[in-house]
Design an enzyme around this catalytic site. Sequence first.
Site, mmCIF file in Angstrom:
data_model
loop_
_atom_site.group_PDB
_atom_site.id
_atom_site.type_symbol
_atom_site.label_atom_id
_atom_site.label_comp_id
_atom_site.label_asym_id
_atom_site.label_seq_id
_atom_site.Cartn_x
_atom_site.Cartn_y
_atom_site.Cartn_z
ATOM 1 N N ASP A 33 1.116 -1.140 -0.127
ATOM 2 C CA ASP A 33 -0.122 0.405 0.005
ATOM 3 C C ASP A 33 1.262 0.853 -0.173
ATOM 4 O OD1 ASP A 33 -2.230 1.483 0.305
ATOM 5 O OD2 ASP A 33 -2.819 0.500 2.445
ATOM 6 N N ASP A 34 0.758 1.742 -0.743
ATOM 7 C CA ASP A 34 1.661 3.038 -0.936
ATOM 8 C C ASP A 34 2.510 3.531 -1.592
ATOM 9 O OD1 ASP A 34 -0.988 4.680 -0.753
ATOM 10 O OD2 ASP A 34 -0.688 5.807 0.458
ATOM 11 N N CYS A 71 -5.503 3.397 -4.002
ATOM 12 C CA CYS A 71 -6.331 2.609 -3.435
ATOM 13 C C CYS A 71 -7.612 1.811 -4.075
ATOM 14 C CB CYS A 71 -6.242 2.251 -1.911
ATOM 15 S SG CYS A 71 -6.824 3.533 -1.204
ATOM 16 N N ARG A 75 -8.387 -1.395 -6.514
ATOM 17 C CA ARG A 75 -8.286 -3.010 -5.354
ATOM 18 C C ARG A 75 -9.378 -3.501 -6.603
ATOM 19 N NH1 ARG A 75 -5.299 -0.197 -2.584
ATOM 20 N NH2 ARG A 75 -4.391 -1.432 -0.177
ATOM 21 N N LYS A 128 -6.210 -5.701 3.743
ATOM 22 C CA LYS A 128 -6.707 -4.430 3.598
ATOM 23 C C LYS A 128 -8.079 -4.626 2.001
ATOM 24 C CE LYS A 128 -6.893 0.546 2.275
ATOM 25 N NZ LYS A 128 -6.062 0.753 1.341
ATOM 26 N N HIS A 130 -11.031 -2.830 1.495
ATOM 27 C CA HIS A 130 -11.384 -1.583 0.731
ATOM 28 C C HIS A 130 -12.568 -1.556 -0.630
ATOM 29 C CE1 HIS A 130 -10.083 2.747 1.191
ATOM 30 N NE2 HIS A 130 -10.771 2.715 1.411
ATOM 31 N N HIS A 210 1.956 2.340 3.997
ATOM 32 C CA HIS A 210 0.699 3.335 3.995
ATOM 33 C C HIS A 210 1.486 3.730 5.538
ATOM 34 C CE1 HIS A 210 -2.765 5.600 4.104
ATOM 35 N NE2 HIS A 210 -2.677 5.533 2.789
ATOM 36 N N ASP A 316 -0.138 -0.936 -4.823
ATOM 37 C CA ASP A 316 -1.400 -0.358 -5.602
ATOM 38 C C ASP A 316 -1.578 1.195 -5.938
ATOM 39 O OD1 ASP A 316 -1.187 1.196 -3.036
ATOM 40 O OD2 ASP A 316 -2.907 1.380 -2.013
ATOM 41 N N ASN A 317 -0.582 1.655 -5.891
ATOM 42 C CA ASN A 317 -0.112 2.848 -6.600
ATOM 43 C C ASN A 317 1.044 4.190 -6.274
ATOM 44 O OD1 ASN A 317 -2.765 3.602 -4.003
ATOM 45 N ND2 ASN A 317 -0.400 4.248 -3.986
ATOM 46 N N LYS A 363 0.754 9.470 -6.488
ATOM 47 C CA LYS A 363 -0.174 8.530 -6.130
ATOM 48 C C LYS A 363 -1.143 9.814 -6.773
ATOM 49 C CE LYS A 363 -3.659 6.986 -2.141
ATOM 50 N NZ LYS A 363 -3.321 7.328 -0.515
#
Length: 540
Positions: A33-34, A71, A75, A128, A130, A210, A316-317, A363
Amino acid sequence: MKKLTLCIALIFGGASALVAQSNKPNIILILADDLGYSDLGAYGSEIATPNLDRLASEGIRLKQFYNNSICAPTRASLITGQYQHKAGVGYFSNDLGLPAYQGYLNAESLTIAEVLRANGYVTATSGKWHVSGKGKSLPWDRGFDFVFPREEKNSDSGAPTFKEATDAAGYPLESSFSTEVINRKAEGFLDQIKGQDKPFFLYLAHTAPHWPLVALPQDIAKYKGYYDKGWESIRRARFKRQKELGIVDNTTTLSIADEDIYDWERLSFDQRQQWARKMEVFAAMVDRLDQTIGKLLQKLKENGQLDNTLIVFLSDNGAPAEDLVRWFHGARLNSGPVGTVGSFESQSKNWSYASNTPFRAFKDYTYEGGINAPFIAWFPGKIASGIKKGTGHIIDLAPTFYELAGAIYPKEYQGHQANKLPGKSLLPVLFNQQDTVTREEGLFWERAGNRAARIGKWKLVSTWPSYKWELYDLEQDPSERKDIAAQHHDVVSRLSTAYFRWAKDNGVVEFAELESKEPSSMKEFRESKVQEIAAPAFRF
């Protein structure tokens, strides 16, 4: 069935592959994540990531692998193989009143877990989710046999909530640290099914790295002093390593820095120490993420599950630009120093500028820094080691897994007409000699008015609120330094026409029509800039 068996045999090669139909491969999909493009050692980082580096060196790395820049939309595409608007998460996990923007997965977009479970797989997710909303599209309703955390009160909010025990100084304990807990639950799933004959699909969606910046003290200590030289020095060192590794071509030039990136040399000693500490904690979060992947690999080995398992790792990004000191008045929410459980800090734009080396932006943007992230695929004895251009996209993973598993993708599922899969199988790139995904129709992005289209080497970009198209030749200019739209009106016309055709087919609405429905918190996020840590005099 004969054609299916032959297809799998050709993928794996050799006489032993003929048993693949009765011994379908396990699949583990790991999402960070991130995490920025250069935050792994295998992509140029100084952060210790030996386990991911091992998977990268023994498996395949792609230079170009695309996500949806943020995110929840990522996803949605990742788990369904659909563009995010088609899946119902066109904006974020917020309902903006239209089917493409309802904020949770629709029933017509089948998840990987639904399809694989219908084809004989045991399925699990930890971390996660989401992509739920209004009590709908919960993971246990979307094909997953095992789910952690299974807490309905947290199902719509994105990241799982953990009660992290702390030491006397306020740092989390390893036993309750979120990265460890998410991984430990995945290991528990592997133990639970190790005696079964069925193959498994595990979606391991970590929350690290993140923000908020919270890490174990022993991991933070490893990076003491690493970042005292500042982001520009780190960025250039990573860029040099990327060229040495072959992740970045020797002809590539670093992207031009945003004008509000601070000049490290003009910061005071105390400011440098505060900024360096942030990156020490961020590095510790990435380090611990890698450690847990090492534990996962060991568990697979102990259980005899390793040799028949495909592992795919991605982010994710790109690294984020948000500055928690400004956003939600984050500094006021700090109840402890950065790194402790009381921290509400982010690495912010300055360090993310290094994380996304060599690319432009962050992002939520559709420049390469926002949508191009690390991609590693590892399958012992099946995938040969190497680095390829790839030009893959998250919509490609579902058809890749289905082809690999010999899974049938249904036309209808539980009374709903299934959306067709727009992605391409990555198997020719992962297992054969193909260097890039063959995709004449191109790839497209839209997120809160930020738009992009890519066909071949050409990439079209516009950033909200502007509607002006910029054009880049990614073969000559992968860091998007020079807009050449004025010199290629025919290319702009061709790509923009393709974009608007895609937008119509996927239910994309002009963001001007949706902006009034945008939650104020998300508007703050989009507009957040790094402005308050140092005075304007400290900027370039």
